[in-house]
Scaffold this motif. Structure first.
Motif: not given
Length: 523
Positions: A94-110
């Motif tokens: 509710k507080q992070i303005d539309g951001e999502l919580l990545w549901p995997l252990s290994m990170p997203c594109f960096v």
């Protein structure tokens, strides 16, 4: 005097002793990257409205500003632990303005690992120390390793359980010493069988190619048509050499045969210098690059799939707390984020961990020498990269076994524990958990790692699309659901309190940062 696994099962099955199996304590620590809807890391700082990362009891950060960590308090039913985690995530979302919580252990594109922001904890000496520690991790291992997310599961038996066990054995030792001794016995058995955890729950067989940052590595990756790197039979690349490992620690030989031996090993490692890390420098041109140049900057840097723990007092090191007051609980650290549930760990997993850890506590546990420990660690290393390979052979006390063969042997004992826990809790959920997990032992295609490989390789799906779709669905689910354990007002109050506590810590500092570090390490 009782001493065998079957003896303990029979003894605890008596009505007088069943209640001591109902007070198991559980806590969950779930890490999650904040990502933008397009699948990139958020570039926003830790939100003020979720509290101070330094002092909030339930919401903090790990390595990076973007790597959230949710911490539940100790609870005494699996359902409560999961409900608490859902509530904490709901408030955060509710507080992070539309951001999502990545549901995997290994990170997203960096795109550039050097741009991953280090976590900030304010201007106090302890806050600066936490930041410097992370600067050291970056300089030692790189930032990509540090934005891998996992689940830590904290577990403890009630005191009555240990009193009953001590009575069964006719043991007259000091109870706290007996408890510590038996927790270390549990840990040794966990190390013997911990390959089960990545096999059953490993969920990181596929990675985004950006994770490698164009650095050479030795694993024989294949590339899917959708552009992702994978190992056909891998279970948990998070637990492989790509992830949470430290080659400098491989020669430490931390002993798990006794509390004194463990503490001595950890404290020695903290003082053991490293030529490799010395080349980084400690304080260069007025800026700290790491806390020190030892193999471990602090005890938290010891990467292990399980740890003995004791809640430390303010300013007290973890090993000091263990040495002075004994083991209070254990922390299981080999769990990937489960991408198929909103909390990253399912209720069914909690039930199985109860069974598995109770099995490890009741099974005889001979001491492990360095050679035996290395064999069992080798099993873990094999399972994380090729656990679903039908040709895989594991090593158990000098005997070679296939994974299904050894797994079925272990599950015979797990089934007895499940029946015991169901009887104590008047349920059938433990036996159902064993049935579901045993099916994975006999059919590797049912494991989450196999499901992800099938999704990306055979179905040609984008891993990023799967993750973002799941994250969006979980966000909606949690925001739509009501609070179960906490309420909005409780969280709002805890946020305000955390900021006040941080301000008080900052105002109370009397030493310079240099002197603070000298005093800390002089202890």
């Amino acid at each position: 005097m009782l001493s065998s696994f079957n003896d303990y099962i029979v003894a605890f099955n008596q009505e007088a002793y069943l209640p001591s199996l109902t007070g198991i304590g559980r806590g969950i620590e779930r890490e999650a990257l904040r990502v933008l809807p397009e699948g990139k890391l958020s570039d926003k700082p830790h939100a003020y409205d979720i509290g101070s990362a330094l002092t909030h009891p339930n919401i903090t950060t790990d390595y990076s500003e973007t790597l959230l960590e949710f911490i539940t308090p100790v609870s005494f039913t699996p359902e409560t632990a999961i409900a608490q985690l859902q509530d904490i995530q709901k408030f955060t979302l509710k507080q992070i303005d539309g951001e999502l919580l990545w549901p995997l252990s290994m990170p997203c594109f960096v795109n550039d690992a050097d741009k991953i922001p280090l976590a900030q904890y304010g201007t106090s000496n302890i806050g600066r120390m936490k930041n410097t520690y992370r600067q050291g991790l970056k300089n030692r291992y790189g930032s990509m390793m540090q934005v891998i997310a996992g689940i830590h599961f904290n577990f403890s038996f009630p005191k009555d359980f240990w009193k009953n066990l001590q009575a069964f054995e006719q043991n007259s030792d000091n109870l706290d010493e007996f408890i510590s001794e038996r927790y270390f016995a549990l840990i040794r058995n966990y190390k013997r069988f911990c390959w089960l955890i990545p096999y059953l729950y490993g969920s990181s067989p596929v990675i985004c190619s950006s994770f490698l940052q164009n650095k050479p590595q030795q694993l024989p990756f294949k590339r899917s048509d959708s552009g992702y790197l994978y190992l056909e039979h891998a279970t948990s690349l998070r637990m492989s050499d790509l992830g949470y490992t430290n080659s400098a620690q491989s020669e430490l030989h931390i002993c798990y045969n006794s509390l004194d031996g463990y503490v001595a090993g950890v404290q020695e490692a903290i003082g053991l210098s490293s030529d490799e890390f010395a080349e980084i420098g400690v304080k260069v041109n007025g800026e700290y690059r790491q806390l020190n140049s030892n193999i471990l900057q602090i005890e938290n840097e010891l990467y292990a799939p399980i740890r003995p723990k004791r809640v430390a007092k303010s300013g007290e090191k973890p090993s000091e707390a263990l040495k002075s007051r004994g083991v209070e609980y254990i922390e299981v650290r080999a769990l990937d984020i489960n991408p198929f549930v909103d909390t990253g760990i399912s209720l069914e997993q909690v039930y199985f961990l109860d069974i598995f850890l109770t099995y490890c506590a009741l099974l005889p546990s001979p001491e492990l020498d360095a050679a035996a420990q290395k064999v069992y660690e080798g099993n873990m290393d094999e399972v994380v990269v090729r656990g679903r390979d039908p040709e895989l052979i594991l090593h158990d006390g000098g005997r070679e076994k296939s994974l299904p063969q050894w797994g079925n042997e272990i599950f015979e004992g797990l089934s007895q524990v499940a029946a015991l826990l169901d009887k104590a809790n008047n349920s059938d959920k433990y036996r159902k958990s064993v049935t579901d997990e045993l099916a994975k032992i006999n059919d590797a295609s049912l494991t989450p790692s196999a499901r992800l490989v099938d999704l990306v390789v055979n179905q040609g799906e984008s891993l990023t699309k799967f993750a973002l779709t799941s994250a969006g669905n979980y966000r909606k689910l949690q925001l739509d659901n009501g609070y179960q354990f906490y309420d909005e007002g409780t969280f709002v109050a805890s946020v305000a309190k955390s900021h006040q506590e941080q301000a008080e810590i900052e105002a109370s500092d009397e030493l310079s940062y240099d002197d603070f570090l000298k005093e800390y390490f002089a202890k």
